[in-house]
Write a protein that holds these residues in place. Structure first.
Motif, PDB file in Angstrom:
ATOM      1  N   GLY A 194       3.719  -2.228  -8.343  1.00  0.00           N
ATOM      2  CA  GLY A 194       3.780  -0.882  -7.767  1.00  0.00           C
ATOM      3  C   GLY A 194       5.182  -0.473  -7.381  1.00  0.00           C
ATOM      4  N   SER A 195       5.859  -1.358  -6.642  1.00  0.00           N
ATOM      5  CA  SER A 195       7.204  -1.011  -6.178  1.00  0.00           C
ATOM      6  C   SER A 195       8.200  -0.939  -7.334  1.00  0.00           C
TER       7      SER A 195
ATOM      8  N   SER B 246       7.276  -2.498 -16.131  1.00  0.00           N
ATOM      9  CA  SER B 246       7.717  -1.467 -15.185  1.00  0.00           C
ATOM     10  C   SER B 246       8.924  -0.715 -15.730  1.00  0.00           C
TER      11      SER B 246
ATOM     12  N   TRP C 204       2.163   1.167  -0.831  1.00  0.00           N
ATOM     13  CA  TRP C 204       1.194   0.331  -1.561  1.00  0.00           C
ATOM     14  C   TRP C 204       1.623  -1.133  -1.515  1.00  0.00           C
ATOM     15  N   SER C 205       2.882  -1.377  -1.812  1.00  0.00           N
ATOM     16  CA  SER C 205       3.414  -2.736  -1.827  1.00  0.00           C
ATOM     17  C   SER C 205       3.335  -3.371  -0.444  1.00  0.00           C
TER      18      SER C 205
ATOM     19  N   ASN D   9       7.800   7.318  -5.228  1.00  0.00           N
ATOM     20  CA  ASN D   9       8.370   6.015  -4.888  1.00  0.00           C
ATOM     21  C   ASN D   9       8.008   5.608  -3.468  1.00  0.00           C
TER      22      ASN D   9
ATOM     23  N   ASP E 253      10.101  -2.908   2.174  1.00  0.00           N
ATOM     24  CA  ASP E 253       9.309  -1.803   1.618  1.00  0.00           C
ATOM     25  C   ASP E 253       9.296  -0.606   2.565  1.00  0.00           C
TER      26      ASP E 253
ATOM     27  N   GLY F  83       7.650   2.361  -9.224  1.00  0.00           N
ATOM     28  CA  GLY F  83       8.190   3.439  -8.395  1.00  0.00           C
ATOM     29  C   GLY F  83       9.709   3.430  -8.369  1.00  0.00           C
TER      30      GLY F  83
ATOM     31  N   THR G 230       4.566   4.190  -3.588  1.00  0.00           N
ATOM     32  CA  THR G 230       4.493   2.840  -4.160  1.00  0.00           C
ATOM     33  C   THR G 230       5.006   1.793  -3.169  1.00  0.00           C
TER      34      THR G 230
END
Length: 573
Positions: free
Chosen positions: A33-34, A162, A192-193, A186, A93, A37, A189
């Protein structure tokens, strides 16, 4: 096709192994995810920087970020070793998400340009500890060594994916929305991370299952150091030592001609990587109809090539041609630029970056393998630190040179000069890289040690270092190898032939290919407990006492295997 098919099967097996582990599943989904993003955000930032300052601003800002990363990374790595890796990742994050959220607001409100530059650069500082924390936490989430290998392979696959998905997503969003929207993606994401990482359960014991040497750090937990450690106090105590020892990696690289060569060729590749920050925008503007937004599509084509190249790199792993594959990977970063220089059209630009993407895994995977095989394990971390410093510096050089080449020669000639210059650096060394392949092949006798339960707990690198100390011994029929009552100074394993072990003239056992003997006198520090004589011409591999004891007594799992072996032999002897 068979190679690709086998690589696909190996990738599927690795992914299945990793995603059955809940902690690894969450960690890799967080990383995916990260990373996606991040690449979407990088595309948006490249477009924004170009819009406010042109190619010169892209080059200057790219160089500044690389310089800051060079300065920050060593201290970020210290944080990873001092504190909880999970908390480091969550904090990174959240901090990056917060800063980019503010950036999106500033871009949306057309705030002063310098404020966006400052905050966008700050995200690089907060990002520095994330990947080292992932690498440090992974070994504590696996249950056996092969699962760690699969986890690393999965992370590499996600990285390539990615690089394809992120820029494509960023380019599509920029076509239909605005730069702040991509920035907010971003932010989402990163949240999410952080949410996934926060729910990972890290095992409490400091000894990671399946790994070697973790006993050396009893004060630390699996997720970080012991409670009460403070970064300021430890930095004050270790600053002098750190400054003195940090150059050990540079000294090791300079003293080893092969490491020196690999570092030089690797830095040549990252000069192109640094220049790509600038010429990527220029190619999108001058060779495609997409304008600056086309950089996202170019990056996506690079990602497609990287995915295919990764499969090929896996398929060629057994060929033992890592040095030449590494060299050709670097060449594939340069030569395709000539295609775009000769044919300044969209198809040529897209094909060129796809070929460069194909070469990227050949460079990265094989370069790491070469350094791991040639480097001294005692300073391996500092070797990689020194190499990373050189690579980032080369990237900075590329991002500085490219605007100058564009200014004086234009895009087509700038690409040609870059391609020819890098190729001229690398091609003369291909002969040396080809000869290096023989140095990198696994040591004689490693197969024998790998098959012995006594050495099974050792990680591959440790076992290879032990195998490098083996000495091949040819024994004639009737020759005595060891005599009961004498001091023991060698451990033996049989490659071919046959031997008989006896005590006071009474036959105790027969030794054949793959059988070890001579360990009791070394482990128990007693005279030889039997006489061993060759029944026919025999080939042995011997290991001296100190190397054997270091390998066996330095790990509790190996010691346990040794005790079991002795328990089986003692009643016989």
């Amino acid at each position: 096709m068979s190679v690709v098919g086998e690589a696909l099967r190996e990738t599927g097996s690795s992914l299945g192994m990793v995603f059955r582990n809940p902690a690894l599943r969450k960690l890799n989904l967080a990383f995916a995810g990260s990373a996606i993003g991040d690449w979407a955000y990088a595309t948006a930032m490249a477009v924004w920087v170009y819009s406010v300052g042109g190619l010169t601003a892209v080059g200057v800002w790219g160089t500044l970020r690389l310089i800051i990363m060079t300065l920050v990374t060593p201290f970020a790595s210290i944080l990873v070793d001092r504190y909880s890796r999970k908390r480091i990742m969550v904090s990174a994050d959240l901090l990056r998400g917060g800063v980019i959220f503010i950036c999106a607001f500033l871009v949306m409100t057309e705030a002063p340009v310098w404020t966006v530059f400052v905050l966008a650069t700050l995200t690089s500082v907060f990002a520095a500890p994330f990947r080292p924390a992932v690498a440090a936490l992974l070994p504590h989430l696996v249950e056996r060594p092969e699962e760690l290998t699969a986890a690393n392979g999965t992370s590499s696959t996600i990285d390539s994916l990615s690089f394809f998905v992120g820029p494509a997503l960023g380019g599509i969003l920029l076509t239909f929305t605005t730069i702040p929207v991509v920035m907010l993606l971003n932010v989402a994401t990163f949240l999410w991370s952080a949410a996934l990482v926060a729910t990972i359960r890290v095992p409490h014991p400091s000894v990671a299952p399946g790994l070697i040497g973790a006993e050396d750090a009893p004060a630390a937990t699996a997720d970080g150091p012991a409670a009460g450690d403070t970064l300021v106090e430890e930095l004050e105590e270790e600053t002098e030592t750190f400054l003195q020892e940090s150059v050990a990696g540079f000294r090791t690289i300079w003293a080893n001609k092969d490491l020196r060569l690999v570092s030089l060729v690797y830095c040549a590749q990252t000069i192109v990587a640094g220049a790509s920050v600038v010429y990527g925008i220029a190619m999108a503007v001058e060779m495609t109809s997409f304008g600056p937004n086309g950089v996202g599509y170019l990056d996506s084509m690079f990602g497609v090539g990287a995915i295919i190249g990764g499969l090929v790199a896996l398929g060629r792993a057994s060929k033992m041609k890592v040095a030449t594959d590494f060299g050709w990977g670097v060449i594939l970063w340069a030569i395709p630029l000539l295609l775009a220089a000769i044919f300044p059209q969209a198809w040529a630009a897209l094909l060129a970056v796809a070929i460069m993407g194909f070469g990227n895994p050949l460079v990265d995977v094989n370069a790491v393998t070469i350094v791991q095989r040639l480097g001294d394990d005692k300073v391996m971390g500092r070797i990689f630190g020194a190499l990373e410093t050189g690579l980032i510096a080369a990237m900075a050089l590329g991002s500085v040179l490219m605007p100058l080449l564009l200014h004086f020669f234009g895009l087509q000639w700038a690409l040609a000069i870059l391609a020819i210059g890098i190729s001229a650096v690398v091609l003369p060394f291909m002969g040396r890289l080809r000869r290096m392949n023989s140095t990198l092949r696994e040591p004689d006798g490693l197969r024998l040690l790998r098959a012995l339960p006594l050495f099974a707990p050792l990680e591959p690198k440790s076992l290879e270092l032990v195998a490098q100390q083996l000495r091949r011994v040819e024994v004639a029929a009737g020759e005595t190898v060891i005599t009961e009552g004498e001091p023991g100074d060698q451990f033996y394993v049989v490659e071919s032939g046959a031997l008989t072990a006896s005590f006071h003239g009474e036959v105790l056992s027969q030794q054949g290919p793959g059988d070890p003997f001579g360990e009791i006198a070394l482990l128990r520090d007693v005279p030889r407990t039997a006489t061993v004589v060759a029944d026919e011409p025999t080939v042995l591999y011997s290991l001296d006492r100190d190397t054997f004891l270091d390998a066996v007594t330095g790990n509790s799992d190996v010691s346990g295997q040794a005790d079991d072996l002795i328990a089986r032999r003692i009643p016989t002897y």
